[in-house]
Scaffold this active site. Structure first.
Site, PDB file in Angstrom:
ATOM      1  N   SER A  18       0.817  -1.205   0.000  1.00 26.99           N
ATOM      2  CA  SER A  18       0.000   0.000   0.000  1.00 26.99           C
ATOM      3  C   SER A  18       0.854   1.260   0.000  1.00 26.99           C
ATOM      4  CB  SER A  18      -0.996   0.008   1.160  1.00 26.99           C
ATOM      5  OG  SER A  18      -0.449  -0.629   2.283  1.00 26.99           O
ATOM      6  N   ARG A  38       7.448  -8.351  -6.585  1.00 25.66           N
ATOM      7  CA  ARG A  38       8.234  -9.580  -6.533  1.00 25.66           C
ATOM      8  C   ARG A  38       7.607 -10.714  -7.332  1.00 25.66           C
ATOM      9  NH1 ARG A  38       7.990 -12.957  -1.626  1.00 25.66           N
ATOM     10  NH2 ARG A  38       6.479 -11.348  -1.063  1.00 25.66           N
ATOM     11  N   LYS A 207       8.018   4.281  16.748  1.00 27.16           N
ATOM     12  CA  LYS A 207       6.667   4.739  17.024  1.00 27.16           C
ATOM     13  C   LYS A 207       5.665   3.597  16.886  1.00 27.16           C
ATOM     14  CE  LYS A 207       4.408   5.018  12.886  1.00 27.16           C
ATOM     15  NZ  LYS A 207       5.383   4.369  12.071  1.00 27.16           N
ATOM     16  N   ASP A 260       4.399  11.300  13.312  1.00 28.93           N
ATOM     17  CA  ASP A 260       3.992   9.960  12.920  1.00 28.93           C
ATOM     18  C   ASP A 260       3.301   9.251  14.092  1.00 28.93           C
ATOM     19  OD1 ASP A 260       5.829   7.275  11.202  1.00 28.93           O
ATOM     20  OD2 ASP A 260       3.693   7.768  11.339  1.00 28.93           O
ATOM     21  N   SER A 270      -3.855   2.229  10.814  1.00 29.97           N
ATOM     22  CA  SER A 270      -2.492   1.752  11.083  1.00 29.97           C
ATOM     23  C   SER A 270      -2.557   0.276  11.446  1.00 29.97           C
ATOM     24  CB  SER A 270      -1.878   2.543  12.232  1.00 29.97           C
ATOM     25  OG  SER A 270      -0.866   1.786  12.855  1.00 29.97           O
ATOM     26  N   ASN A 272      -0.395  -1.367  13.007  1.00 27.21           N
ATOM     27  CA  ASN A 272       0.105  -1.572  14.377  1.00 27.21           C
ATOM     28  C   ASN A 272      -0.996  -1.275  15.393  1.00 27.21           C
ATOM     29  OD1 ASN A 272       3.118  -2.070  13.906  1.00 27.21           O
ATOM     30  ND2 ASN A 272       2.699  -0.249  12.681  1.00 27.21           N
ATOM     31  N   GLU A 297       4.862  -3.975  11.362  1.00 29.79           N
ATOM     32  CA  GLU A 297       6.282  -3.942  11.720  1.00 29.79           C
ATOM     33  C   GLU A 297       6.484  -3.967  13.217  1.00 29.79           C
ATOM     34  OE1 GLU A 297       8.829  -4.181   9.835  1.00 29.79           O
ATOM     35  OE2 GLU A 297       8.307  -3.489   7.834  1.00 29.79           O
TER      36      GLU A 297
END
Lengths: 351, 576
Positions: A18, A38, A207, A260, A270, A272, A297
């Site tokens: 994205s 890929r 963050k 951020d 997000s 996360n 991440e």
């Protein structure tokens, strides 16, 4: 907008996730773009449908499955690939890279030296020199030296919708910053520059830890007071963790840090944040991970930084608690209770 | 596992090369006419002119517009007058005050004019100042002096050496022992000679002692290389014996008191132009002697940057031949003993953490002291070894025997491209600053890698670190103030710790991350004995010594600290 000058090489983007797709479209406003993905089938599909990650591709974006081709026609390349795939990608790319290439990456994750990483977990003896941001990995794995990174509140969906935003291009080289600005800037997208590449990178990476915690808080039903408490204490923890890896405090106070952090801690946009939210709602980590395409991440970052902080004798209460919640050693509620008991009474003490 | 016996130690995966001290090297140039430094000297006037022209051009670019230019000249004048008043040296020319007085009157003249007239006058004034600086900086290499100085060194020292070692009547004229026995050259010697034939060398050695320049001058000659140009601190020319040697070895003068932009640009132009003309150059990137005794980790980037700039200009001009490719060769000089250690470490301790101007004040202030030291050096032992590193390009890539750069994956690198933007080579000073910084990091890495560990480095390190461990609550200054009669490390425990640290060094050696002197592989007691004997050999108060009961103690903790610092940078503290 017309193409700007006579040296007409296209700009490369590696990774059609994205964020990669959004960056490709942003770049296409000013330049011809080559977008790499890929998987060959994916490349074909995107090329045919002109849609990637739900976003319509700008007409100036060409799609490829060939890294050699991309590096031969592009001088400036934006690798935007999740950290889990970054090492493989950079090793595949490396043979085709030359000293004139500029690499500006947009990956907010960490990678651990192979001999200290087993089965998705870092070795107990993890030291700062074993932990790599993407720019450090690029320098290790390729001969490119003109490296930069993107950071800041850049949620892909909002960028794709054309909402106003800003980003930071950080590099030790003025010319890399200038290029990033020249290529990305438009009326609704401001591009700032910074010379503290390490700090900016780390701010973007760390963050994500706090974003997971924010998701948990909202998932548990808490409001703005708790949110404010978390963001401010979280920022301080980010700075301390950042210092372990060579980051300066000032990098955390701008777009890449606070900016951020605020954007990511507020919304399910997000990955996360939503990970934390779902953990708070009782889902197990393994369930969450298997249900999403793009990995947050924050998961790896939490594991890596918890181990590193431990080895360096540094207390990182938010990170530690998140680690324990993720590994089911503690419920989110208990973690919160523990954090509220934290002995740190001095507020702003990071200068 | 302690490697106790020599046999076990020799199971080192990498063989430890004994230095062949009888080796002779043929000069790489048949005649001295080919020496770049001779060509430079022959055309000295022209070269000063070229330096002046180019430096003036650069300064005009940096300070465009009459206002900025005049400002800069005024700033310079002010600082120069201050310098003359507060820090005069013997070697300063007598007409200085007059010159700068005239500058003042000329500035006043310029003030009265305007427009193009003022600008032209300002540029002329600038040119005169630059020209004066260029004249001061430019060396005075004379072939005859060089050969004479070289012969004195080789003949004179060899005589001393033989007289001392052989101690028989007539031994003064024997030739069994040469300087080669005392000053051992190790490392990439052939590679250096090859590169000097095909490109321009920038040699960057570590800097511990004022003796370094003579040592380096000697080895450059021994290796059959033409003399290198070298920026010697102007203060060295205060000392007659050094003034002679400095000039004859091809030195140019660097005045560290002068920090004004006009001087610095002139200096940089000198270095850059000289390198572009194929002059092999030597400078100490540490800037000054290591005060704490450690291998330099923070390098001065000014002159190093001129090499990078020179390479870019060569690429821009498509220069051909030997002058076109520039190679960096790191060199580490390994000493058992540094004469100036006590005053250097005192300087460091006083100024710790601050960068301040210091007055050059050390044991080399008189020719007498130096001679005394040299006599002791030759008559009583204590070798020096010089480790020559592998040649690199300006980006830290190793180069092969054809001077081609090879990246870490073994592929050839086209280094021109590091200077290109949008397909063309362009001038970007910020980029070059960053490249210089990167190069300095690579050089420091190489220093640590080629550094040769002596027993006399390891002994003080182990001793000091053991003390540190024994008094964990003391900071550095507390440790250094410990009463000497309380300092006692039982020999057996010292030996065990020493062995452990030595094992770690062998491990690093096997991985190619450090070098070791052959004597380090011997029997542990002998190695320790050798180390204690040699460390700080000629200091009045010895850093490490055995007391009456055979245990380890010290007569001077600050010099102990100095010699300990040599082993910084390898993380060996964890093995104490």
């Amino acid at each position: 907008m017309a193409l700007k000058d006579t040296y007409e090489k296209p700009v490369g983007v590696i990774g059609a996730g994205s964020f990669g797709t959004v960056v490709a479209n942003l770049l296409a406003r000013n330049s011809q773009v080559v977008l790499f993905t890929r998987k060959p089938e994916m490349a074909k599909q995107i090329a045919m449908t002109r849609i990637s990650q739900g976003q319509r591709l700008h007409k100036r974006v060409d799609v490829t499955n060939d890294l050699h081709y991309l590096s031969s026609v592009c001088d400036i390349i934006f690798p935007i690939v999740p950290s889990a795939f970054f090492r493989k990608m950079i090793r595949d790319l490396s043979p085709w890279l030359k000293p004139h290439h500029f690499l500006i990456h947009g990956t907010k994750g960490l990678i651990v030296n192979e001999d200290k990483w087993h089965d998705g977990k870092p070795d107990k003896t993890l030291m700062p020199e074993d932990v790599f941001t993407m720019s450090r990995l690029i320098r290790k794995e390729t001969l490119v030296v003109r490296v930069g990174c993107l950071a800041g509140p850049n949620l892909s969906k909002e960028l794709a919708d054309g909402q106003p935003a800003a980003t930071v291009v950080a590099s030790r080289f003025d010319e890399v910053i200038r290029e990033g600005q020249r290529l990305l800037r438009n009326e609704l997208f401001q591009v700032y520059g910074s010379k503290d590449m390490t700090g900016i990178e780390l701010a973007g990476v760390l963050k994500n830890i706090i974003a997971v915690a924010a998701g948990i808080l909202v998932g548990l039903g808490f409001g703005e007071n708790a949110h404010g408490l978390l963001v401010s204490r979280g920022l301080i923890e980010m700075v301390y963790l950042g210092r372990l890896l060579g980051g300066e405090t000032s990098a955390f106070l701008g777009l890449a840090g606070v900016g951020d952090l605020v954007a990511t801690c507020s919304t399910n946009l997000s990955r996360n944040f939503s990970l934390g939210y779902r953990l708070a709602k009782g889902e197990k980590l393994s369930e969450i991970l298997s249900s999403v395409d793009e990995v947050a991440e924050g998961v790896n970052t939490i594991i890596i930084m918890k181990t590193l902080a431990e080895n360096m004798g540094m207390r990182a209460p938010i990170t530690e608690s998140l680690y324990r919640v993720m590994h089911e050693e503690m419920t989110p509620e208990d973690a919160l209770r523990l954090l509220m008991k934290s002995p740190f009474k001095i507020d702003f003490d990071i200068f | 596992m302690l490697i106790k016996t020599r046999k076990m130690a020799l199971n080192l995966i990498r063989p430890v090369n004994k230095v062949d001290t009888k080796r002779r090297f043929e000069p790489i140039h048949a005649g001295s006419q080919e020496w770049p430094v001779v060509q430079l000297a022959r055309n000295r006037k022209q070269f000063v002119q070229q330096v002046t022209d180019e430096a003036v051009e650069r300064l005009i670019l940096l300070r465009s517009g009459i206002g900025q230019l005049v400002d800069e000249i005024e700033k310079t004048r002010y600082h120069e007058k201050l310098r003359i008043k507060t820090n005069a040296w013997k070697v300063d020319p007598e007409d200085e005050l007059i010159f700068w007085g005239k500058v003042k009157s000329r500035l006043l003249e310029i003030d009265k004019k305007d427009g193009k007239e003022a600008e032209d006058l300002a540029k002329l004034l600038l040119r005169d100042i630059v020209s004066r600086y260029a004249e001061e900086i430019t060396g005075n290499f004379k072939q005859t002096s060089y050969k004479f100085a070289r012969n004195i060194v080789t003949f004179g020292f060899a005589r001393l050496l033989n007289a001392a070692k052989i101690k028989k009547f007539g031994s003064f004229f024997r030739n069994e022992y040469t300087l080669q026995d005392k000053i051992q050259i190790t490392g990439e010697v052939e590679h250096l000679r090859t590169l000097a034939r095909i490109g321009t060398i920038v040699m960057v050695p570590t800097h511990f002692s004022n003796l370094d320049s003579i040592t380096l001058g000697y080895i450059i000659n021994e290796l059959g290389l033409p003399p290198f140009i070298y920026g010697a601190g102007l203060n060295l020319f205060n000392v007659e014996i050094f003034a002679y040697f400095m000039n004859s070895l091809g030195a140019y003068k660097v005045d560290r008191r002068k920090k004004n932009l006009i001087y610095l640009e002139t200096l940089r132009t000198y270095s850059s132009l000289a390198i572009r003309k194929g002059n092999h150059s030597l400078f100490f990137p540490g800037g000054t002697r290591s005060r704490a005794g450690n291998i330099e980790t923070k390098l001065k980037l000014g002159l190093l940057g001129t090499a990078i700039e020179a390479q870019r200009i060569n690429y821009e001009n498509n220069t051909e031949g030997r002058a076109s490719k520039i190679f960096v060769v790191p060199v580490v000089i390994n000493y058992n003993f540094v004469l100036e250690a006590p005053s250097l470490i005192n300087d460091y301790l006083e100024l710790k953490g601050q960068e301040r101007y210091y007055v050059e004040n050390d044991d080399f202030t008189t020719s007498g002291k130096i001679l005394k030291f040299l006599v002791k050096f030759f008559t009583q032992g204590s070798n020096i070894s010089v480790s020559i590193g592998k040649g690199m390009d300006l980006f830290g890539n190793y180069v092969d025997n054809e001077g081609k750069s090879i990246d870490k994956f073994g592929n050839y690198v086209n280094t021109r491209e590091y200077f290109s933007y949008r397909g063309k080579i362009n001038r970007d000073t910020q980029r070059e600053e960053e490249y210089t910084r990167m190069l300095s990091i690579r050089i420091v890495d190489e220093y640590l890698r080629i550094n040769q560990v002596f027993a006399s480095h390891l002994v003080p390190f182990v001793a000091f670190e053991m003390l540190k461990k024994k008094y964990p609550d003391e900071d550095l200054y507390g440790l250094l103030r410990l009463p000497l009669d309380e300092i006692e490390i039982p020999y057996e425990i010292f030996k065990e710790t020493f062995g452990r640290v030595r094992d770690r060094i062998f491990d690093l050696y096997n991985r190619g991350q450090i070098d070791i002197a052959p004597h380090l592989t011997g029997d542990l007691d002998q190695v320790i004995g050798h180390g204690i004997y040699n460390v700080g050999l000629y200091h009045a108060r010895r850093p490490v010594i055995k007391n009456k009961t055979g245990n380890i103690t010290s007569q001077d903790l600050t010099t102990l600290y100095y010699y300990r610092n040599r082993m910084d940078g390898y993380g060996l503290e964890r093995y104490i």
